[in-house]
Design a protein around this motif. Structure first.
Motif, PDB file in Angstrom:
ATOM      1  N   PHE A  98       0.862  -1.189   0.000  1.00  0.00           N
ATOM      2  CA  PHE A  98       0.000   0.000   0.000  1.00  0.00           C
ATOM      3  C   PHE A  98       0.890   1.227   0.000  1.00  0.00           C
ATOM      4  O   PHE A  98       1.670   1.432   0.925  1.00  0.00           O
ATOM      5  N   TYR A 107       2.336  16.960  -4.806  1.00  0.00           N
ATOM      6  CA  TYR A 107       3.667  16.630  -5.335  1.00  0.00           C
ATOM      7  C   TYR A 107       3.619  15.382  -6.191  1.00  0.00           C
ATOM      8  O   TYR A 107       4.589  14.723  -6.400  1.00  0.00           O
ATOM      9  N   PHE A 137      10.823  10.375  -6.002  1.00  0.00           N
ATOM     10  CA  PHE A 137      10.482   8.981  -5.698  1.00  0.00           C
ATOM     11  C   PHE A 137       9.512   8.504  -6.772  1.00  0.00           C
ATOM     12  O   PHE A 137       8.512   9.168  -7.053  1.00  0.00           O
ATOM     13  N   ILE A 189       7.350   5.189  -8.655  1.00  0.00           N
ATOM     14  CA  ILE A 189       6.851   3.808  -8.677  1.00  0.00           C
ATOM     15  C   ILE A 189       6.489   3.521 -10.130  1.00  0.00           C
ATOM     16  O   ILE A 189       5.785   4.304 -10.758  1.00  0.00           O
ATOM     17  N   GLU A 231      10.394   0.441  -7.833  1.00  0.00           N
ATOM     18  CA  GLU A 231      10.315   1.760  -7.200  1.00  0.00           C
ATOM     19  C   GLU A 231      11.704   2.263  -6.881  1.00  0.00           C
ATOM     20  O   GLU A 231      12.670   1.487  -6.925  1.00  0.00           O
ATOM     21  N   PHE A 265       3.823   5.461 -14.547  1.00  0.00           N
ATOM     22  CA  PHE A 265       4.868   6.055 -13.704  1.00  0.00           C
ATOM     23  C   PHE A 265       4.188   6.957 -12.686  1.00  0.00           C
ATOM     24  O   PHE A 265       3.533   7.914 -13.051  1.00  0.00           O
ATOM     25  N   TYR A 266       4.334   6.618 -11.421  1.00  0.00           N
ATOM     26  CA  TYR A 266       3.873   7.525 -10.358  1.00  0.00           C
ATOM     27  C   TYR A 266       5.125   8.214  -9.840  1.00  0.00           C
ATOM     28  O   TYR A 266       6.062   7.540  -9.424  1.00  0.00           O
ATOM     29  N   THR A 267       5.142   9.546  -9.864  1.00  0.00           N
ATOM     30  CA  THR A 267       6.333  10.234  -9.325  1.00  0.00           C
ATOM     31  C   THR A 267       5.909  11.184  -8.218  1.00  0.00           C
ATOM     32  O   THR A 267       4.884  11.850  -8.341  1.00  0.00           O
ATOM     33  N   PHE A 268       6.730  11.220  -7.196  1.00  0.00           N
ATOM     34  CA  PHE A 268       6.404  12.028  -6.009  1.00  0.00           C
ATOM     35  C   PHE A 268       7.600  12.897  -5.676  1.00  0.00           C
ATOM     36  O   PHE A 268       8.673  12.384  -5.403  1.00  0.00           O
ATOM     37  N   ARG A 269       7.362  14.218  -5.676  1.00  0.00           N
ATOM     38  CA  ARG A 269       8.476  15.146  -5.480  1.00  0.00           C
ATOM     39  C   ARG A 269       8.910  15.202  -4.034  1.00  0.00           C
ATOM     40  O   ARG A 269       9.945  15.743  -3.720  1.00  0.00           O
ATOM     41  N   THR A 270       8.058  14.694  -3.143  1.00  0.00           N
ATOM     42  CA  THR A 270       8.485  14.725  -1.741  1.00  0.00           C
ATOM     43  C   THR A 270       8.090  13.425  -1.073  1.00  0.00           C
ATOM     44  O   THR A 270       7.081  12.828  -1.440  1.00  0.00           O
ATOM     45  N   ARG A 306       7.636  13.419   2.120  1.00  0.00           N
ATOM     46  CA  ARG A 306       7.101  13.813   3.425  1.00  0.00           C
ATOM     47  C   ARG A 306       5.686  13.261   3.630  1.00  0.00           C
ATOM     48  O   ARG A 306       5.314  12.867   4.701  1.00  0.00           O
ATOM     49  N   TYR A 307       4.916  13.226   2.565  1.00  0.00           N
ATOM     50  CA  TYR A 307       3.516  12.812   2.760  1.00  0.00           C
ATOM     51  C   TYR A 307       3.315  11.361   2.341  1.00  0.00           C
ATOM     52  O   TYR A 307       2.227  10.939   2.075  1.00  0.00           O
ATOM     53  N   TYR A 308       4.386  10.634   2.267  1.00  0.00           N
ATOM     54  CA  TYR A 308       4.307   9.316   1.631  1.00  0.00           C
ATOM     55  C   TYR A 308       4.527   8.224   2.661  1.00  0.00           C
ATOM     56  O   TYR A 308       5.329   8.360   3.586  1.00  0.00           O
ATOM     57  N   SER A 309       3.758   7.154   2.578  1.00  0.00           N
ATOM     58  CA  SER A 309       4.119   6.016   3.436  1.00  0.00           C
ATOM     59  C   SER A 309       3.864   4.741   2.633  1.00  0.00           C
ATOM     60  O   SER A 309       3.125   4.753   1.647  1.00  0.00           O
ATOM     61  N   ARG A 310       4.529   3.742   3.039  1.00  0.00           N
ATOM     62  CA  ARG A 310       4.486   2.494   2.277  1.00  0.00           C
ATOM     63  C   ARG A 310       4.365   1.353   3.271  1.00  0.00           C
ATOM     64  O   ARG A 310       5.132   1.292   4.225  1.00  0.00           O
TER      65      ARG A 310
END
Lengths: 89, 89
Positions: free
Chosen positions: A64, A72, B4, B6, B36, B64-69, B71-75
């Motif tokens: 997940f 972002y 980051f 995926i 990733e 392609f999922y790209t995330f510039r930060t 900080r708001y991301y968890s896995r």
């Protein structure tokens, strides 16, 4: 506040249909073993519990990815678009 | 600044090995058809170009999922962990 979630899974053949059916109650199917969408924390919890009940922890794998903000985030498709719903690219 | 990313893909059987080999030059394999990792914009561009050359746009699908930060991301992983590298959960 809903969070944007990407679910990827790799489960035993016998469980794929049930896992997909369960996940589709909460997220959009976008590609083979990949669903995504906005989901509340409460529903994310429910989804995880339901998936736990129908899967085999020692064989199946779920990841997940949750993102508290879409600011972002960007998503780009190359090739054929498999999923049904239209997401802002 | 690396982003980051995926990558999920669904490609024709004949191309899977080459696609995986190409993607692994830039990202970590974490699960069936899912990679990733942190990647620079320049390398992300290169990866996309290389994948375009070895895939069939009318048959294959890449997201392609790209995330510039982060900080708001968890896995979160449930079940067996397939990928080799260890990511902060």
């Amino acid at each position: 506040m809903p969070v944007f979630t990407i679910l990827v899974y790799d489960v035993g053949e016998k469980r794929v249909a049930r896992v997909l059916k369960t996940a589709r109650k909460y997220l959009h199917w976008v590609q083979n073993s990949v669903l995504e969408g906005e989901i509340t924390d409460a529903n994310l919890k429910r989804l995880k519990e339901e998936l736990k009940k129908i899967s085999k922890e020692e064989e199946d794998s779920f990841i997940f990815y949750t993102f508290r903000t879409e600011r972002y985030y960007s998503r780009e498709i190359y090739g054929i678009k498999k999923g049904g719903h239209d997401m802002f690219l």
